[in-house]
Design an enzyme around this catalytic site. Structure first.
Site, PDB file in Angstrom:
ATOM      1  N   HIS A  12      94.308  87.213  28.201  1.00  0.00           N
ATOM      2  CA  HIS A  12      93.330  87.987  27.432  1.00  0.00           C
ATOM      3  C   HIS A  12      93.674  87.987  25.939  1.00  0.00           C
ATOM      4  CE1 HIS A  12      92.131  90.543  31.200  1.00  0.00           C
ATOM      5  NE2 HIS A  12      91.852  89.251  31.319  1.00  0.00           N
TER       6      HIS A  12
ATOM      7  N   SER B 233      88.196  84.863  31.736  1.00  0.00           N
ATOM      8  CA  SER B 233      88.555  86.035  30.926  1.00  0.00           C
ATOM      9  C   SER B 233      89.060  85.654  29.547  1.00  0.00           C
ATOM     10  CB  SER B 233      89.613  86.865  31.656  1.00  0.00           C
ATOM     11  OG  SER B 233      89.132  87.298  32.909  1.00  0.00           O
TER      12      SER B 233
END
Length: 518
Positions: free
Chosen positions: A347, A296
């Protein structure tokens, strides 16, 4: 009508060829063209329309529809304060044409709209000359009026203008496409294959949802990183927790990674992906004490690369993918802030790392940028800062709940000794965690040390009165110790706090109590 067509294409030709306006859209009948001009950061939208309305109401209806289309275009291209110039070319003005036609009806939407009408014949106060229109656009021109000539001559000039405009549009589109043709998604394919291979290997060795298995294969685990296993910052990028996690990240990597690799080329994409993945892992290490894995951070780095492209080529970015990228990015960040299980630190770290890495490598065929060296220093500085904070932030070194979960999995594997070592160490730092005392009591029970087990379970229920499993096991231990009254009391507590827990067999304890009473 032929003269009006000639005038229409002459205006379009001058704006596109001589003034470098960019064609945004063309109607299929070629009777309206939408153009964009960037004057040193101040952008303008121009619509040139070939109109032959007899009645004013029809012209007003078209004007209203054009303003609606402009609002949609303005939002899609993030034009914000861009003014709209709506230019009509007609043979004759509509009947009853007056100044009201040029008044804007879009003030409530904070859009600046200018309406012009130029006509070959039928001069009124509402009709503008081409010179007046160009002057409003900030263009100086010595305009020569359309002379009377044969229809064939008019058509020749129209064809000449149309051909030149078409070629300019094709050249512009080819230039746009060239920004997306700097490489093939070779590395993206290799990464996808690697991620799938590692996932299958993890599943074969245990389970991708098993924390111990993930740690063994290189997941981000803060205590191990603190002991020097820095390679976990990279290996975690190839691990995924469960099939859904794998599928979602693989789809994102396929589309985003493929797009970034085509735009930046394979070598630049490799640096961007690795830097973003490292930043994501470092941010997770610095701010998140949970075991984590996944690509991610690197994928959000692809978002960062697309945003950097948008900074360099703002118009192209918003004309192609800009609003979609911002919407998907915003949606993912919103999910990260609202769903606790998502490692949003990774993220955001990956997003920042991808943007900085893209700024350092810059776009292909753009030459050296004076910001590349300072960006590299910022990139290194931020990575060092995250690393330092990760080592200094003792609260993120380990998690008692995570330790309890890992110990639970060691117990399920029959590794009681390893579980006991982990729990004992965790209790030294977190003596008030009921789950740790519960597991300590469970281990003592397996070792038939019921006195020690009772002490641990008692401490667990003291810290959490609603801990049904601890009350249940305490009742079993009390029976083994011959403390029948205490066992009955613990059973009642277990029944009261664990009414909906189907795993607790209260009948079993009642049978044991009956046997002990006889």
């Amino acid at each position: 009508m032929m003269m009006a067509n000639h005038l229409y294409w002459k205006i379009v030709f001058h704006l596109v060829i001589n003034e470098d306006f960019r064609i945004l859209e063309r109607s299929t009948d070629k009777k309206q063209i939408w153009l964009l001009k960037d004057n040193g950061g101040q952008r303008s939208v121009v619509r040139v329309a070939r109109m032959e309305h007899i009645w004013l109401r029809d012209a007003l209806k078209d004007k209203e529809q054009a303003e609606l289309s402009f609002r949609s275009l303005k939002q899609r291209l993030a034009l914000r304060k861009a003014p709209f110039y709506n230019i009509y070319v007609t043979s004759y003005p509509p009947v009853n044409m007056d100044e009201t036609f040029k008044q804007t009806s879009d003030k409530k939407n904070k859009n600046i709209v200018y309406t012009f009408l130029t006509s070959i014949k039928g001069a009124t106060e509402a009709v503008n000359t081409p010179q007046e229109i160009f002057q409003a656009l900030g263009i100086r021109i010595n305009w020569f009026p359309i002379a009377e000539m044969e229809e064939e001559q008019h058509q020749e000039k129209i064809n000449e203008y149309r051909t030149a405009v078409k070629r300019r549009q094709e050249a512009s589109e080819q230039q746009d496409r060239s920004h997306f043709m700097n490489g093939k998604p070779i590395l993206t394919t290799i990464l996808l294959a690697s991620i799938l291979f590692v996932f299958l290997l993890v599943e074969q060795s245990g389970s991708s949802t098993n924390i111990i298995t993930l740690i063994e294969f290189g997941a981000k685990y803060n205590p191990a990183i603190l002991e020097g296993e820095w390679w976990r910052l990279f290996s975690a990028m190839f691990l995924h927790i469960g099939m859904l996690h794998l599928v979602m990240n693989s789809l994102a990597l396929f589309y985003l990674g493929g797009a970034v690799e085509r735009m930046y080329g394979t070598a630049r994409f490799l640096f961007i992906y690795a830097a973003a993945g490292l930043f994501g892992s470092l941010a997770s290490f610095a701010f998140n004490d949970q075991v984590s894995a996944g690509a991610s951070g690197a994928i959000f780095g692809c978002f960062g690369a697309l945003l950097y492209f948008g900074v360099i080529h703002k118009d192209l970015f918003f004309r192609t993918m800009g609003m979609n990228v911002l919407f998907i990015l915003g949606l993912n960040l919103a999910f990260g802030f609202t769903i606790p299980a998502i490692d949003n630190g990774a993220h955001i770290g990956g997003l920042a790392g991808g943007f900085l890495a893209s700024s350092f490598v810059h776009l292909p065929k753009h030459g050296f940028s004076k910001l590349q060296i300072p960006t590299l220093l910022v990139l290194i500085g931020c990575a060092g800062g995250l690393t330092w904070f990760g080592f200094e932030n003792e609260n993120k070194a380990s998690s008692p709940l995570m330790d309890a979960q890992i110990a639970q999995e060691w117990l399920e594997r029959g590794e009681d000794e390893r579980a006991d070592e982990l729990i004992t160490a965790a209790l030294e730092d977190n003596p008030d965690q009921p789950q740790l005392h519960f597991l300590k009591g469970y281990i003592s029970t397996n070792e038939n040390d019921y006195e020690a087990a009772a002490v641990s379970f008692e401490r667990a229920v003291e810290l959490n009165e609603d801990f049904a499993e601890a009350h249940y096991n305490l009742a079993l231990v009390y029976i083994e110790l011959g403390k029948i009254e205490e066992a009955e009391a613990s059973l009642e507590q277990s029944k009261e706090t664990g009414k909906e827990n189907e795993e607790l067999d209260f009948n079993h304890i009642e049978e044991l109590l009956e046997d002990a009473g006889t």
